[in-house]
Design a protein around this motif. Sequence first.
Motif, short mmCIF file in Angstrom:
data_model
loop_
_atom_site.label_atom_id
_atom_site.label_comp_id
_atom_site.label_asym_id
_atom_site.label_seq_id
_atom_site.Cartn_x
_atom_site.Cartn_y
_atom_site.Cartn_z
N ASP A 17 0.81 -1.22 0.00
CA ASP A 17 0.00 0.00 0.00
C ASP A 17 0.84 1.27 0.00
OD1 ASP A 17 0.90 -0.48 2.61
OD2 ASP A 17 -0.85 0.49 3.51
N GLN A 18 2.16 1.12 0.15
CA GLN A 18 3.07 2.26 0.09
C GLN A 18 3.61 2.49 -1.32
OE1 GLN A 18 5.88 0.95 3.04
NE2 GLN A 18 4.69 1.74 4.75
N LEU A 19 3.19 1.68 -2.27
CA LEU A 19 3.66 1.78 -3.65
C LEU A 19 2.79 2.73 -4.46
CD1 LEU A 19 4.35 -2.00 -4.33
CD2 LEU A 19 6.08 -0.20 -4.17
N PRO A 20 3.37 3.38 -5.47
CA PRO A 20 2.56 4.23 -6.36
C PRO A 20 1.63 3.39 -7.23
CG PRO A 20 4.81 4.06 -7.17
CD PRO A 20 4.80 3.40 -5.82
N ALA A 21 0.68 4.05 -7.86
CA ALA A 21 -0.33 3.34 -8.65
C ALA A 21 0.25 2.64 -9.87
CB ALA A 21 -1.43 4.31 -9.08
N ASP A 22 1.36 3.17 -10.43
CA ASP A 22 1.91 2.61 -11.66
C ASP A 22 2.92 1.49 -11.43
OD1 ASP A 22 3.89 4.16 -10.54
OD2 ASP A 22 4.52 5.08 -12.44
N VAL A 23 2.96 0.93 -10.24
CA VAL A 23 3.95 -0.10 -9.94
C VAL A 23 3.65 -1.37 -10.74
CG1 VAL A 23 2.64 -1.03 -7.99
CG2 VAL A 23 5.11 -1.31 -8.05
N PRO A 24 4.67 -2.05 -11.28
CA PRO A 24 4.42 -3.30 -12.01
C PRO A 24 3.98 -4.42 -11.05
CG PRO A 24 6.78 -2.86 -11.85
CD PRO A 24 6.08 -1.64 -11.34
N ALA A 25 3.30 -5.39 -11.61
CA ALA A 25 2.75 -6.49 -10.80
C ALA A 25 3.86 -7.26 -10.08
CB ALA A 25 1.93 -7.42 -11.68
N ALA A 27 6.62 -6.20 -8.84
CA ALA A 27 7.09 -5.49 -7.66
C ALA A 27 6.11 -5.65 -6.50
CB ALA A 27 7.28 -4.01 -7.98
N GLN A 28 4.81 -5.61 -6.81
CA GLN A 28 3.81 -5.86 -5.79
C GLN A 28 3.96 -7.26 -5.21
OE1 GLN A 28 0.16 -5.00 -7.99
NE2 GLN A 28 -0.07 -3.07 -6.88
N GLN A 29 4.20 -8.22 -6.09
CA GLN A 29 4.35 -9.61 -5.65
C GLN A 29 5.59 -9.78 -4.77
OE1 GLN A 29 4.41 -11.57 -9.44
NE2 GLN A 29 2.21 -11.23 -9.83
N ALA A 30 6.67 -9.08 -5.11
CA ALA A 30 7.90 -9.17 -4.32
C ALA A 30 7.66 -8.69 -2.89
CB ALA A 30 9.02 -8.38 -4.98
N LEU A 31 7.00 -7.54 -2.75
CA LEU A 31 6.72 -7.02 -1.42
C LEU A 31 5.73 -7.90 -0.67
CD1 LEU A 31 6.55 -3.12 -1.69
CD2 LEU A 31 8.48 -4.60 -1.14
N ALA A 32 4.71 -8.38 -1.38
CA ALA A 32 3.72 -9.25 -0.75
C ALA A 32 4.35 -10.53 -0.22
CB ALA A 32 2.60 -9.58 -1.74
N ALA A 33 5.42 -10.97 -0.87
CA ALA A 33 6.12 -12.19 -0.45
C ALA A 33 7.10 -11.91 0.70
CB ALA A 33 6.87 -12.80 -1.64
N GLY A 34 7.23 -10.64 1.09
CA GLY A 34 8.12 -10.31 2.20
C GLY A 34 9.56 -10.05 1.82
N HIS A 35 9.82 -9.83 0.52
CA HIS A 35 11.18 -9.57 0.09
C HIS A 35 11.66 -8.20 0.59
CE1 HIS A 35 10.71 -12.47 -3.59
NE2 HIS A 35 10.39 -13.03 -2.44
N PRO A 36 12.95 -8.06 0.87
CA PRO A 36 13.47 -6.75 1.27
C PRO A 36 13.64 -5.83 0.06
CG PRO A 36 15.27 -8.32 1.13
CD PRO A 36 14.00 -9.10 0.88
N ALA A 63 12.20 1.78 -8.81
CA ALA A 63 12.62 2.79 -7.82
C ALA A 63 11.41 3.32 -7.07
CB ALA A 63 13.34 3.93 -8.54
N ALA A 64 11.55 3.44 -5.76
CA ALA A 64 10.47 3.94 -4.92
C ALA A 64 11.07 4.61 -3.69
CB ALA A 64 9.55 2.79 -4.51
N THR A 65 10.22 5.08 -2.79
CA THR A 65 10.68 5.57 -1.49
C THR A 65 9.87 4.87 -0.41
OG1 THR A 65 9.14 7.45 -1.39
CG2 THR A 65 11.28 7.83 -2.46
N MET A 66 10.48 4.76 0.76
CA MET A 66 9.88 4.01 1.86
C MET A 66 9.88 4.87 3.11
SD MET A 66 11.42 0.51 3.51
CE MET A 66 10.68 -0.32 4.91
#
Length: 205
Positions: A17-25, A27-36, A63-66
């Motif tokens: 939910d901290q990702l921008p709207a244009d994030v590729p799928a 990248a969402q999957q990587a974060l959802a899987a708990g990747h750093p 590239a993003a910000t956290m």
Amino acid sequence: MSANPKPHDLLWGMTTDQLPADVPAWAQQALAAGHPVVVRRALCEPGRVAVGIRGTRRDQRFAATMPIHSIQRALSPEQLRPRAAADFPALRALETVAPILAATGLPWGPTGSVGFQLATGIAVLHQASDLDLILRTPDFFDRQHARALLAALADAPCRIDLQLETPNGAVALREWAGEARRVLLKCAEGARLVDNPWLVLERAA
């Protein structure tokens, strides 16, 4: 968690939910899987840190910000060390160069694919992977020592890309060991040519 993340540190805690709207799928999957995510060199607003999300393929980088307050765990390159069963040239190279870098007395560690796989156990390495390293050099590291170190690393089982981390940014060992008067310094504001990466007030002409 309070933290002062540095470039190449691996951070856990970023959520989809901290990702921008244009994030590729992917990248969402990587974060959802708990990747750093990995800290990158870029400017961002206070309270946030510039990071990169990596997928399983070489071309999957985002590239993003956290938010700093979201960091649950941080791991620096110098906390990573070779492990048994080094099945890839890059891992064998890490074992080979470890005593050479330890002899410098300076903090060092693997970054890139090797660092990511050692930290997570996720298989991202292949037989042609390079070994990316950082050597933290808070004080001036003269060019003669740079050439000697480059020569000592030359017989490793794979190509090595070592970055000297200065207080002002990073410079490639291979470039600092070369003959060019000016070298490329990578910093949060961008890249610039400098005579001495350790001089705080150095500016490109």
